[in-house]
Design an enzyme around this catalytic site. Structure first.
Site, PDB file in Angstrom:
ATOM      1  N   LEU A   1     -24.771   7.939   8.496  1.00 42.24           N
ATOM      2  CA  LEU A   1     -23.806   8.348   7.486  1.00 42.24           C
ATOM      3  C   LEU A   1     -23.098   7.106   6.979  1.00 42.24           C
ATOM      4  CD1 LEU A   1     -22.157  11.399   9.325  1.00 42.24           C
ATOM      5  CD2 LEU A   1     -23.926  11.490   7.562  1.00 42.24           C
ATOM      6  N   ASP A   2     -22.727   7.102   5.706  1.00 46.33           N
ATOM      7  CA  ASP A   2     -21.963   5.990   5.157  1.00 46.33           C
ATOM      8  C   ASP A   2     -20.635   5.839   5.897  1.00 46.33           C
ATOM      9  OD1 ASP A   2     -23.897   5.547   3.209  1.00 46.33           O
ATOM     10  OD2 ASP A   2     -22.888   6.822   1.736  1.00 46.33           O
ATOM     11  N   LYS A   3     -20.078   4.648   5.822  1.00 47.79           N
ATOM     12  CA  LYS A   3     -18.811   4.354   6.495  1.00 47.79           C
ATOM     13  C   LYS A   3     -17.745   5.395   6.163  1.00 47.79           C
ATOM     14  CE  LYS A   3     -15.075   0.919   6.492  1.00 47.79           C
ATOM     15  NZ  LYS A   3     -14.597  -0.368   5.924  1.00 47.79           N
TER      16      LYS A   3
ATOM     17  N   THR B   1     -18.111   8.459   4.939  1.00 47.91           N
ATOM     18  CA  THR B   1     -18.543   9.852   5.060  1.00 47.91           C
ATOM     19  C   THR B   1     -18.323  10.276   6.506  1.00 47.91           C
ATOM     20  OG1 THR B   1     -20.216   9.657   3.320  1.00 47.91           O
ATOM     21  CG2 THR B   1     -20.481  11.461   4.884  1.00 47.91           C
TER      22      THR B   1
ATOM     23  N   ARG C   1     -24.450  11.029  -3.197  1.00 48.49           N
ATOM     24  CA  ARG C   1     -23.550  10.361  -4.143  1.00 48.49           C
ATOM     25  C   ARG C   1     -24.269  10.034  -5.452  1.00 48.49           C
ATOM     26  NH1 ARG C   1     -21.399   5.532  -0.522  1.00 48.49           N
ATOM     27  NH2 ARG C   1     -20.025   5.163  -2.318  1.00 48.49           N
TER      28      ARG C   1
END
Length: 331
Positions: A164-166, A168, A263
């Site tokens: 997961l993105d930082k 998220t 996104r």
């Protein structure tokens, strides 16, 4: 003896996001990795098949090791251009590297939703980076996992099979051994792992839809991704759960796991994520939120040992719960 496992019929590399993982040797003790070449890789060049079986190493490095005998196919050296037929015994012995950087084990609080001998499911908070990279050498989820379960050093990427993105939040599964990792890789590749996200978006999206457009690196800004011809297949399903004027709450499900997929796809349909500083420039509708309003709320998969269907959920984090309450009040 090497560590034996059967490589998943579809590669772990194909199920991971597009972002490059750090190309470091995961096996500082030069213990051989022994695997059986999956039948679905038949017909590929041997170096291409090896990249899919051992995604922690670059293709250039694997080509070199084929030439120097660090990779043997049925006990023999072969050319990188040789065709894979499926069923070959692959033995890979990474050479020791003088400049090897081994990730540190760093104790941190982990929100563990589930754990047994094969799996861990983590509820990742906002702000935690999953894997070390440029500018972020430590204090990542990987460092915390190594402190929690030191045997994860024996599993590529400490068992992390998706990320997961930082900024998220939400659920992420970790494999605790090679067999579990191979099982999760196969499930991700055949798209039987169900990953559900909640997202707040600007705009008025249709009630439901499927965004099926390829994603690749943005040629103008290399830190961004973009919808582009020649990119990797990406598919996102969504449906509207609630509307608040020109803001909506969506449920999104992924068929693929490309970098920044939700996104980029939502920006593509002109409904960017609330608070997304990269793909939604500036505040809209007077709405300010400090990060992309995206949360991995549910995760479903088959347990790698028992085959039992398992499902976990994680409630909205406090910031998104407050945003939802404010929107419902009309604030």
């Amino acid at each position: 003896m090497g560590k034996n496992y059967t490589a998943a019929d579809a590669s772990l590399a194909d199920s991971l996001p597009d972002a490059e993982w750090e190309d470091v040797d995961s096996h500082a003790d030069a213990t051989p990795l022994v695997a059986t070449l999956a039948t679905l890789l038949a017909g590929l060049r041997m170096d291409q098949a090896l990249v899919k079986m051992f995604p922690q190493y670059s293709r250039n490095r694997l080509q070199l090791w084929l030439k120097t005998g660090q990779v043997l196919v049925d006990g023999l050296q072969v050319e990188g251009s040789a065709k894979a037929i499926g069923g070959e015994r692959i033995e890979l012995t990474p050479p020791l590297a003088a400049d090897l950087v081994t990730p540190k084990a760093q104790r941190m609080a982990l929100a563990i939703v589930f754990e047994d001998a094969d799996l861990m499911v983590i509820n990742k908070p906002v702000g935690l980076i999953v894997h070390p990279g440029a500018g972020n050498p430590d204090h990542t989820l990987l460092n915390g996992l190594l402190a929690h379960a030191p045997t994860l050093r024996l599993v590529p990427r400490a068992g992390i099979v998706h990320r997961l993105d930082k900024d998220t939040s939400g659920l992420l599964v970790v494999a605790k051994n090679l067999s579990a990792q191979a099982s999760l890789a196969a499930q991700l590749a055949v798209r039987s792992v169900k990953r559900t996200y909640l997202a707040f978006v600007h705009g008025v999206p249709p009630a439901q839809g499927c965004i099926d457009v390829a994603i690749g690196r943005d040629p103008r800004v290399r830190t961004r991704m973009a919808v582009r011809a020649g990119g990797r297949q990406a598919r996102t399903h969504y449906k509207v759960l609630e509307r608040f004027g020109k803001v909506a709450l969506l449920e999104c499900q992924l068929d693929t796991g490309r970098t920044h997929q939700i996104r980029v796809h939502l920006q593509h349909i002109k409904c960017p994520l609330v608070g997304d500083a990269v793909y939604c420039r500036g505040a809209r509708q007077g709405l300010v939120f400090p990060r992309q309003a995206l949360h991995a709320i549910a995760l479903e998969l088959a347990h790698p040992r028992s085959g039992k269907h398992m499902r976990w959920s994680a409630p909205l984090p406090a910031d998104m719960a407050k945003l939802l309450a404010n929107l419902r009040r009309g604030d």
